[in-house]
Design a protein around this motif. Sequence first.
Motif, PDB file in Angstrom:
ATOM      1  N   GLY A  74       0.823  -1.210   0.000  1.00 32.42           N
ATOM      2  CA  GLY A  74       0.000   0.000   0.000  1.00 32.42           C
ATOM      3  C   GLY A  74       0.847   1.244   0.000  1.00 32.42           C
ATOM      4  O   GLY A  74       0.712   2.124   0.856  1.00 32.42           O
ATOM      5  N   TYR A  75       1.703   1.349  -1.000  1.00 35.77           N
ATOM      6  CA  TYR A  75       2.677   2.441  -1.075  1.00 35.77           C
ATOM      7  C   TYR A  75       1.987   3.800  -1.040  1.00 35.77           C
ATOM      8  O   TYR A  75       1.017   4.046  -1.742  1.00 35.77           O
ATOM      9  N   LYS A  76       2.481   4.684  -0.179  1.00 32.39           N
ATOM     10  CA  LYS A  76       2.012   6.062  -0.005  1.00 32.39           C
ATOM     11  C   LYS A  76       0.592   6.168   0.562  1.00 32.39           C
ATOM     12  O   LYS A  76      -0.041   7.224   0.467  1.00 32.39           O
ATOM     13  N   ARG A  77       0.083   5.102   1.164  1.00 31.24           N
ATOM     14  CA  ARG A  77      -1.214   5.217   1.828  1.00 31.24           C
ATOM     15  C   ARG A  77      -1.053   5.988   3.129  1.00 31.24           C
ATOM     16  O   ARG A  77       0.050   6.093   3.688  1.00 31.24           O
ATOM     17  N   ALA A  96      -7.998   5.220  -2.559  1.00 28.08           N
ATOM     18  CA  ALA A  96      -6.579   5.181  -2.927  1.00 28.08           C
ATOM     19  C   ALA A  96      -5.711   5.701  -1.786  1.00 28.08           C
ATOM     20  O   ALA A  96      -4.559   5.287  -1.635  1.00 28.08           O
ATOM     21  N   ASP A  97      -6.259   6.588  -0.951  1.00 27.92           N
ATOM     22  CA  ASP A  97      -5.499   7.118   0.182  1.00 27.92           C
ATOM     23  C   ASP A  97      -5.354   6.076   1.291  1.00 27.92           C
ATOM     24  O   ASP A  97      -4.327   6.032   1.968  1.00 27.92           O
ATOM     25  N   THR A  98      -6.358   5.256   1.498  1.00 30.12           N
ATOM     26  CA  THR A  98      -6.327   4.320   2.632  1.00 30.12           C
ATOM     27  C   THR A  98      -5.608   3.009   2.315  1.00 30.12           C
ATOM     28  O   THR A  98      -5.073   2.370   3.219  1.00 30.12           O
ATOM     29  N   ILE A  99      -5.595   2.606   1.032  1.00 28.05           N
ATOM     30  CA  ILE A  99      -4.934   1.335   0.718  1.00 28.05           C
ATOM     31  C   ILE A  99      -3.884   1.467  -0.389  1.00 28.05           C
ATOM     32  O   ILE A  99      -3.207   0.481  -0.711  1.00 28.05           O
ATOM     33  N   GLY A 100      -3.726   2.645  -0.973  1.00 31.82           N
ATOM     34  CA  GLY A 100      -2.776   2.821  -2.073  1.00 31.82           C
ATOM     35  C   GLY A 100      -3.459   2.742  -3.414  1.00 31.82           C
ATOM     36  O   GLY A 100      -4.512   2.107  -3.564  1.00 31.82           O
ATOM     37  N   ASP A 101      -2.861   3.383  -4.427  1.00 34.84           N
ATOM     38  CA  ASP A 101      -3.535   3.489  -5.728  1.00 34.84           C
ATOM     39  C   ASP A 101      -3.667   2.150  -6.450  1.00 34.84           C
ATOM     40  O   ASP A 101      -4.738   1.823  -6.980  1.00 34.84           O
ATOM     41  N   GLU A 102      -2.604   1.346  -6.487  1.00 34.30           N
ATOM     42  CA  GLU A 102      -2.684   0.084  -7.216  1.00 34.30           C
ATOM     43  C   GLU A 102      -3.625  -0.921  -6.556  1.00 34.30           C
ATOM     44  O   GLU A 102      -4.456  -1.540  -7.240  1.00 34.30           O
ATOM     45  N   PRO A 103      -3.557  -1.133  -5.219  1.00 37.61           N
ATOM     46  CA  PRO A 103      -4.543  -2.017  -4.592  1.00 37.61           C
ATOM     47  C   PRO A 103      -5.980  -1.538  -4.805  1.00 37.61           C
ATOM     48  O   PRO A 103      -6.884  -2.354  -5.024  1.00 37.61           O
ATOM     49  N   PHE A 104      -6.173  -0.216  -4.741  1.00 35.99           N
ATOM     50  CA  PHE A 104      -7.525   0.308  -4.960  1.00 35.99           C
ATOM     51  C   PHE A 104      -7.976   0.041  -6.390  1.00 35.99           C
ATOM     52  O   PHE A 104      -9.153  -0.238  -6.639  1.00 35.99           O
TER      53      PHE A 104
END
Length: 332
Positions: A76-79, A93-101
Motif C-alpha cells: 500500500g505504497y504512499k497510503r 486510494a489514500d487508505t490502501i494505495g492506488d494500485e490495490p484500490f
Amino acid sequence: MKFIRIILFPIVPIYYVVTWLRNYLYDRGIMASKSYETPVICIGNLSTGGTGKTPTIEYLIRLLKDKKSVATLSRGYKRITEGFILADDEATADTIGDEPFQFFRKFEGIKVAVDGDRQNGIEQLIALKEKPEVILLDDAYQHRRVKPGMNILLTAYYNLYSKDIVLPTGNLREPRSGAKRADIIVVTKCPVDLSDEEKERIASKLKIKSEQKLFFSHIAYAEEFISKQGKLALRTLPNFTLVTGIANAKPLVEFLEKKNLKFNHIEYPDHYSFKPSDVEMLSKKGLLVTTEKDYVRLSHHENLEPNLYYLPIEMAMDKPEDFNALIEQYVG
C-alpha cells in the motif's frame, strides 16, 4: 538527479555488499523465511519500478479468479494508514494505495489487502473465515521473510537488469545474482513484433538457468478512453493533455504518437500525490487523459471528473498457454 547519482557511486559497493550478504544469510537459512501451505505467488523485480507489475497481477487475477478464491497483498505504497487492512466499501486510494484500490474497484469477488509486513499480511488473510486459495504478493521479491511457492521476476525490455547496477547510481534494489531465485522471468513492455532471434539474445544476456522459464510480454492498449461519462474512441479524440504519475510513461507516449494524436504531456513522479494546486491547474487544461492508476487518484475531484479519461491496458504474453499452464499447475 543524474549528477547526484554519479557522485554517489562510491556508495554502490557498500550497498552491493549489504544486500548480497542479506541474500546470502537467507539463502543459507541463517535468517529465516516462512513458507505456507496456501499457494503464494510473488510478482516483483530487481529494479526500483516501471516493469509492469500491475498489468501482470491483473493478468493473474483474470486467469485465476473464476477457478480459485484470489487475494492480492501489497504494502500500500504512499497510503495514509498503517498495518493490515482488508479493502471494503470504505476503501480509497489514500487508505490502501492506488494500485490495490485499482484491483479492488476493477475485480469483483477477490480480496485486496495491504500490509507492509507481508508475513503478517499473509497470516491475517489465511486466518479469515473465507480464506483465499491463492495469494498474489505485489512487489515483494526483496521481502525475504516470506518464501513464496512461486517467484515471478519482471524486467523491462528497454532496461534489462543485466545491464544495470545497484542503487544509488543504478536502479537495482539488489545485485543481479538475485535473479536466481526466480521460477519464471518475464521480459515486459516488449515490441509487439519481437523476433525469435532477439528473444534468444535477451535470454543469453539474462543468463537464464535451465530450471527457469522465460517469457516475453507486451502492453496491449485499448482502442477507447474510458471515464464515468462513457467512452471515447481514440480516432475521434481532439487535442488533449496527457497526465502521468508512473515510473515510465515512454511506452504510452509512443503508442499515442503512433496513433497520430495531438497532446501535451504533463509528467509527475511515480505514485505522485496530487496537490490542490495541481488539481486546480489541471482543471483548466480541458480534456485530460491519464493512466488507470492515476485515474483512481484523480477521479474523485469534482472539477476534473467531467473531462477526465483513462486508457485501459492489459499484458499480452508471447506464449500464454505455456505460461498459464505453469501457474495453474502450481495453484492446483
